[in-house]
Design a protein around this motif. Structure first.
Motif, mmCIF file in Angstrom:
data_model
loop_
_atom_site.group_PDB
_atom_site.id
_atom_site.type_symbol
_atom_site.label_atom_id
_atom_site.label_comp_id
_atom_site.label_asym_id
_atom_site.label_seq_id
_atom_site.Cartn_x
_atom_site.Cartn_y
_atom_site.Cartn_z
ATOM 1 N N GLN A 113 42.160 37.539 49.590
ATOM 2 C CA GLN A 113 43.258 38.182 48.857
ATOM 3 C C GLN A 113 43.994 37.178 47.990
ATOM 4 O OE1 GLN A 113 45.378 40.027 52.065
ATOM 5 N NE2 GLN A 113 44.742 42.070 51.459
ATOM 6 N N LEU A 114 44.245 36.000 48.585
ATOM 7 C CA LEU A 114 44.937 34.961 47.828
ATOM 8 C C LEU A 114 44.130 34.561 46.607
ATOM 9 C CD1 LEU A 114 46.523 32.463 50.363
ATOM 10 C CD2 LEU A 114 47.665 33.811 48.603
ATOM 11 N N LEU A 115 42.827 34.383 46.831
ATOM 12 C CA LEU A 115 41.962 33.984 45.722
ATOM 13 C C LEU A 115 42.031 35.008 44.596
ATOM 14 C CD1 LEU A 115 38.795 32.471 47.406
ATOM 15 C CD2 LEU A 115 40.348 31.373 45.785
ATOM 16 N N SER A 116 41.996 36.269 44.982
ATOM 17 C CA SER A 116 41.979 37.276 43.921
ATOM 18 C C SER A 116 43.316 37.296 43.187
ATOM 19 C CB SER A 116 41.596 38.643 44.482
ATOM 20 O OG SER A 116 42.724 39.437 44.635
ATOM 21 N N LYS A 117 44.422 37.090 43.932
ATOM 22 C CA LYS A 117 45.739 37.036 43.277
ATOM 23 C C LYS A 117 45.801 35.851 42.313
ATOM 24 C CE LYS A 117 47.824 40.399 45.438
ATOM 25 N NZ LYS A 117 48.157 41.617 44.751
ATOM 26 N N ARG A 176 43.824 36.431 39.220
ATOM 27 C CA ARG A 176 44.519 37.372 38.345
ATOM 28 C C ARG A 176 45.658 36.643 37.615
ATOM 29 N NH1 ARG A 176 45.589 40.751 35.594
ATOM 30 N NH2 ARG A 176 47.298 42.253 35.611
ATOM 31 N N LYS A 177 46.374 35.808 38.368
ATOM 32 C CA LYS A 177 47.473 35.082 37.746
ATOM 33 C C LYS A 177 46.950 34.129 36.669
ATOM 34 C CE LYS A 177 51.317 31.993 38.666
ATOM 35 N NZ LYS A 177 52.004 31.153 39.651
ATOM 36 N N GLU A 178 45.843 33.481 36.974
ATOM 37 C CA GLU A 178 45.272 32.563 35.983
ATOM 38 C C GLU A 178 44.936 33.297 34.696
ATOM 39 O OE1 GLU A 178 42.238 30.580 38.544
ATOM 40 O OE2 GLU A 178 42.476 29.030 37.011
ATOM 41 N N LYS A 179 44.430 34.500 34.873
ATOM 42 C CA LYS A 179 44.060 35.270 33.692
ATOM 43 C C LYS A 179 45.289 35.561 32.822
ATOM 44 C CE LYS A 179 41.505 39.104 32.673
ATOM 45 N NZ LYS A 179 41.309 40.483 33.111
#
Ligand SMILES: Cc1cc2nc3c(=O)[nH]c(=O)nc-3n(C[C@H](O)[C@H](O)[C@H](O)COP(=O)(O)OP(=O)(O)OC[C@H]3O[C@@H](n4cnc5c(N)ncnc54)[C@H](O)[C@@H]3O)c2cc1C
Ligand code: HEM
Ligand code: HEM
Ligand code: SF4
Ligand code: SF4
Ligand code: SF4
Lengths: 273, 811
Positions: free
Chosen positions: A219-223, A226-229
């Motif tokens: 979950q953290l990785l996906s967040k 997304r933030k990086e994007k």
């Protein structure tokens, strides 16, 4: 309805400029001075004066741009004329000099002027290129909306990482608190931050050993991804908006330098007369 | 002992009621002033603290035993409180009147069931109406409040806000800065609010500053909590405070229950689905007496929205009850108005107006006086131009004496339609909100009355005969102008007789693709979109503004409707029957030709547009942004905009430091950005409720606010596009040089972006605030500064007709 400054009024100022430039060339070819062509002949003086007048007028643009109250007419028209007449200077002043370049104040003037003109050309190129790219990059979001999304993601990250080990918490806190969008001038212009704490946190999390719950890690990785994007998007936005202004930081100071050089040039030729 | 029967009972202690009570006390008349609050003048009491109250209109003299001068809210209320005490007025506070019944005398019942009796009643309860209470148990507990004066007063509380309108949203957002805020919405989304508030609340919810409950309603309030019914069952929410913003119910129902008639009563009976128009006013006589003898209606409730008017009426009506028929306070003003008429007596002139001008015939003296008072009396000389074709004025003219000519054909000045005494003209601009369709000149020396738009709208809404008369004549003229030029009225008889006026709201279907086509419409005001269904999706083919007809294609081809037509916003059409129209065509080949030509053009255009769905989507987007009802809209081309904000700077610099446009805000589609900036609507919503009638349309179409603005904020609330701000007058500015060297005046550019100025502004909160908006730079040589300051040509002001045309969208 909307017309870019290059095509303004069916290329009115392009036409004006081309006419002037062709006239100057014809005169130059027709003119056969005693000795080689130079700034000291009657044509030389004429072209020099013309060039100087144009240059003062071009520099006046800065004042015109800010006199909202007193001026009629529209700025686009001025900008359109500015661009084309500015380009005409290349030809007019070269003809004026009779291609006599050397290591002297005259050539320095020429050189400074060319910097202003080239920066202007770059500016126009940016003006044509970036607006559409900015819209595309924003993808329907405003800067503020993007920032809001980041705040939200940050909150989620904070919550998710609560139960994890100190090292990871530290990593995540850094990602939240120390991620900056326009850290330095260079980074602003590059649009990427090699030391972005969000990217670093994601890399660490992906590569290092992880003791906690794997689901949380996913979950953290996906967040973070997304933030990086969104960060990418914001940095890109900032980059393009900076580029739209940055060239003026060359254009304007060199304008002043060129004006000073021009005045010296005029004085010096009269002095040595 | 029998309870006293008062000579007069005055219900509501606003400026109207208080002034009446003071007069009654001075005359020694037995009276009672009944007020539901524990203080007088609740409307004014509720103004923002320190608000500067204005005494508009300046030209009207004050006639009251209470003093009233422009000044701070607190001072004015103090003066009145003292005044009432000095006059020894008999006031009964904390008493809400719930019914008024007339037998021989009036019996007035209070909320607690007690009653009193009076020979006459003055109803001066204003327009506040009754605030809707929470529809559940505990609605009266101390933690529930129905108003919020100062959001900054509350800190670190948990506050539940009930409601989804603008007031609820504004409160929620303001309170969320220092408190935990929960907003409760009965529906699944915030649809009732203005665009600006909508984005505010969505943002606050997204950010987590405000928590929202959707499809939830209160079931019970206890001393420290509220219980909500939600889709997932009941939820008890602990809280410190509950603010319910459920709106107010208009006082109309109460007034009707007293036996008072409203002019649209019959219409509503015929069509029970129709909701009463809140703008319709009760009918009263020249002495403010309603159809119930002895029951008088004054102040805002009677349609007089300013304090001074209300106070004068209070005085006059009590004088009248006391048996003294004094001439109204505005008498000298009328004498002055009529000075061009060789000093004839006012009553005689009014009588002549009623006799000679049919549209005013049925007005009672009060309405007529007011209409004429607000009108200009012009004496034109032969050949003077009264207004020009393409002017944007929207006033209404009536001919008192003389003849005027309408130049119907711009290319042929010899084509003149003559109108003589008693006729009216200028109604087309009034109805359509568009430019004047023809030039009008004086044919002989003449005297005409020019009546403002607002006055006419009020008359149309409140007097049936005015509406009927106007509709009948204007229908014929509109058909002649837009559909059958050159055809004599006698040949249009059947068409007119079978024609009907229809109203549509935004999004209403006028007809559907596939319907049978036995009639057509001439658009009288508003505009429509034409669309077809392709593969289940609507593709917009065109935007049709008023002054055009639609639905002729099916008529001419005898086939079902080839497209759907919807109203883009509030729209009025004249519905014409197919048979009658075909008969007209049969007799007039030139009109037949022009209609057929248009028909072919439209077929061509539709084919072209069907291949360009993107252009249709742009039309749809622009309509949604209100561009369709605008006359002049700022659009920014995102492929050219370099985000330099020079447009905003230019606007700020030319308008006292406050930019009236917000470039970044507002939506975009297909590279077209619609910034937050005035659209100069055909029928400006902002004008609807302006007490001093301060908002006008200039001859070139600019909608602007003049100095008589009293800062009530109605326009700010009424504009759906959020482009009006309330602002203190701009500080004096100095030139760049003085600012740089001596720190004189505010910095250049937009003041809102300067923190220095913001801090300074906070300090003097008590300034006079007035509404400001884009005035299209009407006083600035060269026109729109924002557009002129754009270096790249990205900003343009466009009229929707030009912009949403096929040539502009598909090229
Ligand atoms: C924000 C704002 C600013 C304004 N600024 C100005 C300005 O600067 N200058 C200006 O001239 N005008 C201004 N106006 C307009 C002005 O306030 C009104 O026109 C005026 O108050 C109307 O007076 P009224 O006596 O008719 O009614 P109101 O002032 O509304 O008074 C009605 C009274 O009746 C009471 N009442 C209602 N129902 C009952 C009942 N059933 N039983 C007993 N009592 C009842 C109410 O509590 C209230 O006290 C402003 C309006 C607003 C909203
Ligand atoms: C934008 C404006 C101008 C530019 C860029 C410019 C540039 C030059 C250059 C490059 C030369 C050649 C120097 C050389 O011979 O080594 C020159 C020569 C000269 N210029 Fe200009 N010039 C400008 C305006 C003027 C004006 C306004 C005048 C006089 C009114 C002028 C008078 C001369 C003269 C007299 C010479 C000949 C000097 C010589 O041969 O020694 N110039 N100029
Ligand atoms: C000697 C020649 C020139 C001089 C002295 C000159 C000077 C200036 C000045 C003073 C400004 C105002 C900047 C500001 O205040 O923001 C300006 C703006 C600009 N110039 Fe030039 N300029 C020259 C040539 C050119 C040329 C050749 C081009 C393009 C081909 C060009 C393009 C522009 C543009 C695009 C702007 C910005 C317009 C805006 O965003 O408002 N200039 N220039
Ligand atoms: S201020 Fe008035 S005219 Fe302008 S957009 Fe709003 S409602 Fe329309
Ligand atoms: S705030 Fe708006 S509605 Fe109120 S007086 Fe001013 S212009 Fe009119
Ligand atoms: S037209 Fe004038 S007042 Fe309106 S937004 Fe532009 S600069 Fe401001």
């Amino acid at each position: 309805m909307h017309e870019s400054l290059l095509i303004y009024k069916k290329f009115k100022y392009l036409k004006l400029t081309l006419t002037t430039v062709i006239l100057c060339i014809v005169l130059y070819l027709y003119h056969s001075p005693i000795g080689s062509p130079n700034g000291g002949t009657w044509l030389g003086y004429t072209l020099g004066t013309l060039a100087a007048l144009i240059m003062f007028w071009l520099a006046w643009f800065g004042a015109r741009k800010r006199s909202y109250n007193k001026s009629k007419g529209n700025l686009e028209e001025w900008a359109s004329a500015h661009v084309y007449l500015g380009l005409a200077l290349v030809v007019i002043s070269t003809l004026h000099s009779g291609f006599q370049f050397g290591l002297n104040i005259h050539t320095i003037l020429y050189f400074l002027m060319m910097i202003v003109i080239i920066s202007g050309i770059i500016g126009v190129y940016f003006y044509l290129k970036f607006p559409s790219l900015i819209t595309k990059n924003r993808n329907g979001l405003t800067t503020e909306m993007m920032l809001t999304q980041i705040t939200e993601i940050d909150e989620d990250i904070r919550e998710l990482s609560m139960s994890l080990d100190d090292f990871t918490v530290d990593l995540m806190t850094k990602a939240i608190e120390e991620t900056v969008i326009g850290k330095s001038f260079i980074i602003k212009l590059k649009g990427v931050d090699p030391d972005c704490h969000t990217s670093l946190a994601r890399k660490h999390l992906r590569e290092k050993k992880f003791s906690g719950n794997n689901k949380i890690r996913e979950q953290l990785l996906s967040k973070l991804t997304r933030k990086e994007k969104i960060l990418d998007q914001l940095r890109n936005d900032l980059k393009m908006r900076s580029l739209l202004q940055i060239w003026l930081y060359i254009h304007v100071p060199f304008t002043f330098a060129a004006l000073a050089a021009l005045i010296i040039h005029i004085f010096s030729v009269f002095y040595y007369w | 002992m029998m309870a006293e029967i008062f000579k007069v009972a005055i219900v509501g202690s606003g400026p109207a009621g208080s002034s009446a009570a003071a007069r009654a006390a001075k005359l020694g008349m037995s009276h009672i002033l009944i007020e539901r609050q524990d203080h007088i003048s609740d409307t004014i009491f509720k103004y923002q603290k320190g608000k500067f109250v204005m005494a508009t209109p300046d030209f009207l003299p004050l006639r009251s035993d209470l003093n009233f001068q422009a000044g701070k809210r607190e001072e004015i209320l103090d003066v009145w409180d003292n005044g009432l005490e000095d006059c020894k007025v008999n006031v009964k506070f904390d008493t809400e009147v719930t019914s008024i019944k007339k037998e021989k005398n009036f019996t007035i019942t209070y909320a607690d069931g007690k009653t009193c009796e009076a020979e006459n009643v003055i109803l001066s309860i204003g327009l506040q109406g009754n605030i809707n209470k929470l529809p559940c148990e505990g609605a009266e507990l101390p933690l529930v409040q129905y108003q919020l004066d100062d959001p900054e007063e509350y800190e670190a509380e948990t506050i539940v806000i009930i409601g989804a309108g603008d007031a609820a949203i504004e409160n929620a957002v303001a309170l969320s800065k220092q408190n935990t805020v929960i907003i409760v919405n009965r529906r699944a989304e915030f649809a009732r609010a203005k665009q600006g508030n909508l984005s505010l609340i969505s943002e606050a919810i997204e950010k987590g500053n405000v928590e929202a409950y959707y499809e939830a309603s209160p079931v019970k309030v206890e001393k420290d909590s509220i219980t909500l019914k939600t889709a997932d069952g009941e939820a008890r929410v602990p809280c410190n405070r509950i603010i319910a913003r459920l709106g107010a119910s208009a006082p109309r129902r109460f007034v009707e229950s007293c036996g008072v008639d409203f002019p649209d009563k019959e219409e509503l009976k015929k069509d029970p689905k129709k909701r009463p128009d809140p703008r319709v006013l009760p009918e009263v006589s020249a002495q403010y007496e309603s159809n119930v003898p002895g029951l008088f209606i004054i102040g805002a409730l009677g349609g007089y929205p300013l304090i001074k008017q209300a106070m004068n009426q209070g005085y006059e009506v009590v004088e009248y009850i006391g048996g003294n028929k004094i001439p109204p306070a505005d008498e000298p003003l009328l004498v002055e108005k009529f000075s061009v008429l060789n000093n004839q007596n006012v009553d005689d002139v009014l009588e002549t107006i009623r006799k000679n001008i049919p549209i005013f015939e049925k007005l009672n003296t009060l309405l007529l006086r007011e209409a004429i008072l607000e009108s200009n009396v012009h004496a034109f000389k032969k050949d003077d131009t009264i207004f020009k074709r393409n002017d944007y004025s929207n006033t209404f003219y009536t001919i008192y004496v003389g003849e005027v000519g309408i130049l119907v054909d711009p290319n042929d000045p010899s084509q003149v339609v003559t109108l003589n005494q008693g006729n009216f003209f200028g109604e087309m601009g009034l109805i359509s909100g568009r430019r004047r369709a023809a030039t009008v000149k004086a044919i002989s020396d003449c005297i005409v009355f020019e009546t403002p738009r607002r006055t006419m709208l009020k008359l149309i809404q409140s007097v049936e005969s005015v509406k009927d008369n106007l509709d009948k004549v204007s229908m014929l003229r509109q058909i002649q102008t837009h559909l059958t030029p050159g055809v004599d009225a006698s040949d249009l008889q059947e068409l007119i007789e079978t024609a009907e006026i229809e109203n549509f709201s935004a999004g209403d279907v006028i007809f559907n693709q596939g319907d049978e086509g036995d009639h057509m419409h001439l658009i009288r005001s508003g505009s429509c979109t034409v669309s077809v269904k392709v593969g289940g999706k609507d593709i917009v083919l065109s935007y049709v503004p008023s002054g055009n007809y639609i639905g002729e294609m099916a008529l001419l081809s005898d086939q079902p409707r080839s497209a759907t037509v919807k109203a883009a916003h509030n729209t009025q059409t004249i519905r014409l029957t197919g048979k009658a129209f075909k008969d007209v065509l049969k007799k007039n080949s030139s009109i037949k030709n022009s209609v057929e030509k248009k028909f072919k053009e439209r077929i061509n255009q539709n084919e072209k547009m069907e291949g360009q769905p993107e252009a249709g989507n742009i039309i749809q987007f622009l309509i949604e942004q209100g561009v369709g009802e605008g006359t002049d809209v700022l659009l920014i081309d995102e492929t050219l905009c370099i985000h330099c904000d020079n447009c905003e700077k230019a606007c700020a610099e030319t308008h006292g430091g406050l930019s009236r446009l917000n470039r970044e805000a507002g939506p975009s589609y297909a590279s077209i950005h619609v910034p937050t900036s005035c659209r100069h609507c055909e029928h400006p919503h902002c004008m609807a409720d302006c007490p001093p009638d301060a908002i006008h349309r200039a001859p070139d179409g600019e909608v602007f606010i003049d100095d008589s603005c009293i800062g009530c904020g109605n326009c700010e609330r009424n504009c759906p596009y959020g482009v009006i701000q309330l602002a203190a007058p701009p500080p004096e500015r100095f030139n760049l040089f003085s600012w740089l060297l001596f720190n004189k005046g505010p910095p250049p550019g937009d003041l809102r972006k300067s923190t220095d100025y913001k801090n300074k502004k906070k300090k003097d909160e008590n300034q006079i605030k007035q509404a400001v908006k884009c005035d299209m730079c009407k006083d600035i040589e060269g026109g729109a500064s924002c557009v002129r300051a754009c270096p790249t040509g990205a900003a343009a002001r466009v009229s929707p007709e030009e912009f949403m045309s096929i040539t502009s969208l598909t090229s």
